[in-house]
Write a protein that holds these residues in place. Structure first.
Motif, mmCIF file in Angstrom:
data_model
loop_
_atom_site.group_PDB
_atom_site.id
_atom_site.type_symbol
_atom_site.label_atom_id
_atom_site.label_comp_id
_atom_site.label_asym_id
_atom_site.label_seq_id
_atom_site.Cartn_x
_atom_site.Cartn_y
_atom_site.Cartn_z
ATOM 1 N N VAL A 153 34.171 57.285 52.404
ATOM 2 C CA VAL A 153 32.921 56.587 52.695
ATOM 3 C C VAL A 153 33.191 55.130 53.059
ATOM 4 C CG1 VAL A 153 32.454 55.959 50.275
ATOM 5 C CG2 VAL A 153 30.559 56.200 51.885
ATOM 6 N N GLY A 154 34.262 54.553 52.500
ATOM 7 C CA GLY A 154 34.616 53.183 52.852
ATOM 8 C C GLY A 154 34.978 53.029 54.315
ATOM 9 N N ALA A 155 35.568 54.062 54.910
ATOM 10 C CA ALA A 155 35.882 54.035 56.338
ATOM 11 C C ALA A 155 34.628 54.280 57.168
ATOM 12 C CB ALA A 155 36.945 55.078 56.663
ATOM 13 N N GLU B 174 31.154 44.945 49.333
ATOM 14 C CA GLU B 174 30.189 44.490 48.338
ATOM 15 C C GLU B 174 29.091 45.505 48.066
ATOM 16 O OE1 GLU B 174 30.600 41.344 46.584
ATOM 17 O OE2 GLU B 174 32.519 41.980 47.426
ATOM 18 N N VAL B 175 28.614 46.184 49.105
ATOM 19 C CA VAL B 175 27.529 47.147 48.883
ATOM 20 C C VAL B 175 28.046 48.359 48.111
ATOM 21 C CG1 VAL B 175 27.721 48.540 51.006
ATOM 22 C CG2 VAL B 175 25.487 48.095 50.012
ATOM 23 N N LEU B 176 29.308 48.749 48.334
ATOM 24 C CA LEU B 176 29.865 49.858 47.568
ATOM 25 C C LEU B 176 30.075 49.462 46.117
ATOM 26 C CD1 LEU B 176 32.402 51.403 50.105
ATOM 27 C CD2 LEU B 176 30.272 52.423 49.271
ATOM 28 N N PHE B 177 30.477 48.217 45.884
ATOM 29 C CA PHE B 177 30.588 47.775 44.493
ATOM 30 C C PHE B 177 29.224 47.776 43.820
ATOM 31 C CE2 PHE B 177 30.285 44.713 41.107
ATOM 32 C CZ PHE B 177 31.402 44.992 40.347
ATOM 33 N N ARG B 178 28.230 47.230 44.477
ATOM 34 C CA ARG B 178 26.890 47.157 43.893
ATOM 35 C C ARG B 178 26.319 48.541 43.596
ATOM 36 N NH1 ARG B 178 23.710 42.227 45.220
ATOM 37 N NH2 ARG B 178 21.972 43.622 45.727
ATOM 38 N N ALA B 179 26.754 49.539 44.373
ATOM 39 C CA ALA B 179 26.281 50.912 44.151
ATOM 40 C C ALA B 179 27.171 51.684 43.186
ATOM 41 C CB ALA B 179 26.211 51.650 45.485
ATOM 42 N N GLY B 180 28.320 51.112 42.811
ATOM 43 C CA GLY B 180 29.235 51.804 41.907
ATOM 44 C C GLY B 180 29.925 52.991 42.547
ATOM 45 N N ILE B 181 30.155 52.918 43.859
ATOM 46 C CA ILE B 181 30.737 54.033 44.605
ATOM 47 C C ILE B 181 32.209 53.762 44.916
ATOM 48 C CG2 ILE B 181 30.614 55.407 46.715
ATOM 49 C CD1 ILE B 181 28.242 55.785 44.844
ATOM 50 N N ASP B 182 33.057 54.732 44.620
ATOM 51 C CA ASP B 182 34.468 54.658 44.973
ATOM 52 C C ASP B 182 34.581 54.698 46.498
ATOM 53 O OD1 ASP B 182 37.166 55.075 45.498
ATOM 54 O OD2 ASP B 182 37.418 56.602 43.934
ATOM 55 N N LEU C 292 36.947 55.432 48.341
ATOM 56 C CA LEU C 292 37.790 56.526 48.822
ATOM 57 C C LEU C 292 37.126 57.894 48.668
ATOM 58 C CD1 LEU C 292 41.224 55.237 47.495
ATOM 59 C CD2 LEU C 292 40.245 54.980 49.782
ATOM 60 N N LEU C 293 35.902 57.912 48.150
ATOM 61 C CA LEU C 293 35.155 59.164 48.038
ATOM 62 C C LEU C 293 34.883 59.726 49.423
ATOM 63 C CD1 LEU C 293 33.372 61.036 46.098
ATOM 64 C CD2 LEU C 293 31.456 59.569 46.809
ATOM 65 N N ALA C 294 35.082 61.024 49.603
ATOM 66 C CA ALA C 294 34.787 61.656 50.896
ATOM 67 C C ALA C 294 33.294 61.558 51.194
ATOM 68 C CB ALA C 294 35.215 63.118 50.872
ATOM 69 N N GLY C 295 32.975 61.282 52.442
ATOM 70 C CA GLY C 295 31.576 61.150 52.823
ATOM 71 C C GLY C 295 30.746 62.359 52.431
ATOM 72 N N LYS C 296 31.284 63.556 52.605
ATOM 73 C CA LYS C 296 30.523 64.764 52.297
ATOM 74 C C LYS C 296 30.286 64.936 50.799
ATOM 75 C CE LYS C 296 34.677 67.693 52.448
ATOM 76 N NZ LYS C 296 35.325 68.816 53.176
ATOM 77 N N SER C 297 30.974 64.148 49.959
ATOM 78 C CA SER C 297 30.763 64.214 48.514
ATOM 79 C C SER C 297 29.764 63.165 48.031
ATOM 80 C CB SER C 297 32.098 64.022 47.781
ATOM 81 O OG SER C 297 33.003 65.065 48.101
ATOM 82 N N LEU C 298 29.313 62.301 48.930
ATOM 83 C CA LEU C 298 28.342 61.274 48.554
ATOM 84 C C LEU C 298 26.974 61.907 48.337
ATOM 85 C CD1 LEU C 298 27.997 58.109 48.301
ATOM 86 C CD2 LEU C 298 27.154 58.196 50.666
ATOM 87 N N ARG C 299 26.332 61.560 47.235
ATOM 88 C CA ARG C 299 24.991 62.079 46.967
ATOM 89 C C ARG C 299 23.964 61.392 47.860
ATOM 90 N NH1 ARG C 299 24.811 61.303 40.524
ATOM 91 N NH2 ARG C 299 25.376 59.224 41.278
ATOM 92 N N CYS D 94 36.728 47.788 42.529
ATOM 93 C CA CYS D 94 37.047 47.805 41.103
ATOM 94 C C CYS D 94 37.194 49.259 40.687
ATOM 95 C CB CYS D 94 35.957 47.122 40.279
ATOM 96 S SG CYS D 94 36.208 47.292 38.486
ATOM 97 N N SER D 95 38.388 49.615 40.201
ATOM 98 C CA SER D 95 38.654 51.013 39.848
ATOM 99 C C SER D 95 37.895 51.461 38.625
ATOM 100 C CB SER D 95 40.153 51.211 39.627
ATOM 101 O OG SER D 95 40.621 50.367 38.572
ATOM 102 N N ASN D 96 37.352 50.535 37.857
ATOM 103 C CA ASN D 96 36.573 50.900 36.666
ATOM 104 C C ASN D 96 35.081 51.002 36.983
ATOM 105 O OD1 ASN D 96 36.292 51.313 33.712
ATOM 106 N ND2 ASN D 96 35.196 49.373 33.815
ATOM 107 N N CYS D 97 34.555 50.056 37.732
ATOM 108 C CA CYS D 97 33.122 50.050 38.035
ATOM 109 C C CYS D 97 32.755 51.020 39.155
ATOM 110 C CB CYS D 97 32.672 48.641 38.439
ATOM 111 S SG CYS D 97 32.740 47.425 37.111
ATOM 112 N N GLN D 98 33.701 51.358 39.996
ATOM 113 C CA GLN D 98 33.420 52.222 41.137
ATOM 114 C C GLN D 98 34.164 53.542 40.960
ATOM 115 O OE1 GLN D 98 34.217 48.473 43.785
ATOM 116 N NE2 GLN D 98 33.351 50.029 45.131
ATOM 117 N N THR D 99 33.496 54.477 40.340
ATOM 118 C CA THR D 99 34.150 55.757 40.005
ATOM 119 C C THR D 99 33.384 56.919 40.613
ATOM 120 O OG1 THR D 99 32.872 55.857 37.971
ATOM 121 C CG2 THR D 99 35.057 54.861 37.856
#
Length: 267
Positions: free
Chosen positions: A150-152, A170-178, A180-187, A262-267
Motif C-alpha cells: 500500500v505504501g507503493a 504521515e497518513v499511513l502512520f496516522r492510520a496505523g497501517i503497515d 508494506l501491507l499488500a493493497g488487496k489486504s487493506l480493509r 514505526c514498526s510498533n504503531c503501524q502493524t
C-alpha cells in the motif's frame, strides 16, 4: 518534488494575481518561445491543478489556449512586482500582468496543451483528494485488486494523484497501517480513513502554504527534520524515537524512494 497541495495553491495564487487580465508571456530561455508567442497578449482566464500538474487557461474572445506545467524535482515559480526586472538565470516562461509577474525555472514540462492532451492526462491520473470531482472509488478499486504494498500504491500517480513521500509516510502512520501491507489486504474502512485524512491534511497544506501533519496533542518533542520543514511523525526521522511509543523509526527503500514507518504503531 512538490506535492499536490503546492500545485493547487499555485493555481489559486495565479488566478488571484492574473485572472481576468491580459498578460505578457515570454520565454527568456527560448525553450518555450513558440508556445509563449501563442498565448502572449491573451487574457489569463484561470488555472487548475490535477495532482502534480498545473494547467493554465488563456482566452481571447472564443479562442482558448492551455499551458501545461509539471514542476518535477527542480521547477519553481518566483514572483516580483511589475514592471519586472531583466530575467536572471534560465527562465523557461515569464508571465507579466498589470501589477505582478512570475518566472518559471527548471520545470520538467512547460508546453501548450490541446483538449485531447488534457483528457489523456486526466485519464492516466488517479483521483486527486483536493478536487471536488475526485472519485475515491477509482483508487479503492486499484488498491483492493493489487498485491503491491500500500505504501507503493499511495505514491503511484495512476492510483492517487498528488500524494508524495511526506503525505504517504504521515497518513499511513496516522492510520496505523503497515506500509508494506499488500493493497488487496487493506480493509475498506482503513482506505476510507486514509482518503478522508488526505483530503483534510492536503487542504490544510493549500490554505497555510506548508504541511501540518502532526496532531496538536502529539506536537512536542524533537523538532522538524530540517529548518523551515514540517514537524513529522516518521518522515525523515530514521532511528529517532516514535513520538507516540518511543520505538526507533524504521526506513527502507520502496520503488526507489525512502519509506519511513514505526514498526510498533503501524502493524
Amino acid at each position: 518534488m512538490p506535492e499536490g497541495h503546492t500545485l493547487h495553491r499555485l493555481a489559486r495564487r495565479q488566478q488571484k494575481i492574473f485572472g481576468g487580465s491580459r498578460v505578457r508571456v515570454s520565454s527568456p530561455q527560448g525553450r518555450f518561445a513558440d508556445g509563449a508567442a501563442v498565448v502572449d497578449g491573451m487574457e489569463f482566464a484561470t488555472a487548475q491543478a490535477w495532482g502534480k500538474h498545473l494547467v493554465q487557461y488563456y482566452r481571447d474572445g472564443r479562442r482558448t489556449e492551455m499551458v501545461h506545467v509539471h514542476l518535477g524535482l527542480y521547477g519553481s515559480f518566483t514572483e516580483s512586482p511589475a514592471p519586472m526586472d531583466a530575467p536572471v538565470g534560465q527562465v523557461r516562461m515569464r508571465i507579466e500582468g498589470p501589477e505582478m509577474g512570475t518566472d518559471l525555472r527548471g520545470p520538467t514540462a512547460c508546453e501548450l496543451y490541446t483538449p485531447a492532451d488534457l483528457d489523456a492526462l486526466i485519464a492516466r491520473l488517479g483521483p486527486d483528494p483536493l478536487r471536488a470531482d475526485a472519485d475515491p472509488e477509482r483508487a479503492w478499486t486499484a488498491i483492493s485488486r493489487s498485491s503491491r504494498p500500500v505504501g507503493a500504491l499511495l505514491m503511484d500517480q495512476k492510483v492517487l494523484a498528488g500524494v508524495g513521500n511526506v503525505y504517504r509516510a504521515e497518513v499511513l502512520f496516522r492510520a496505523g497501517i503497515d506500509p508494506l501491507l499488500a493493497g488487496k489486504s487493506l480493509r475498506r474502512s482503513d482506505f476510507d480513513a486514509i482518503w478522508t485524512d488526505l483530503v483534510a491534511l492536503m487542504k490544510v497544506g493549500v490554505r497555510r502554504g506548508r504541511m501540518h501533519v502532526v496532531r496538536p496533542e502529539d506536537d512536542h518533542g524533537p523538532g522538524s527534520y530540517a529548518r523551515d520543514r514540517p514537524r513529522t511523525y516518521v518522515y525523515r526521522r530514521t532511528g529517532e524515537k516514535c513520538r507516540i511509543c518511543g520505538t526507533p523509526v524504521s526506513t527502507a527503500e520502496l520503488d526507489g524512494r525512502n519509506l519511513y514507518w514505526c514498526s510498533n504503531c503501524q502493524t
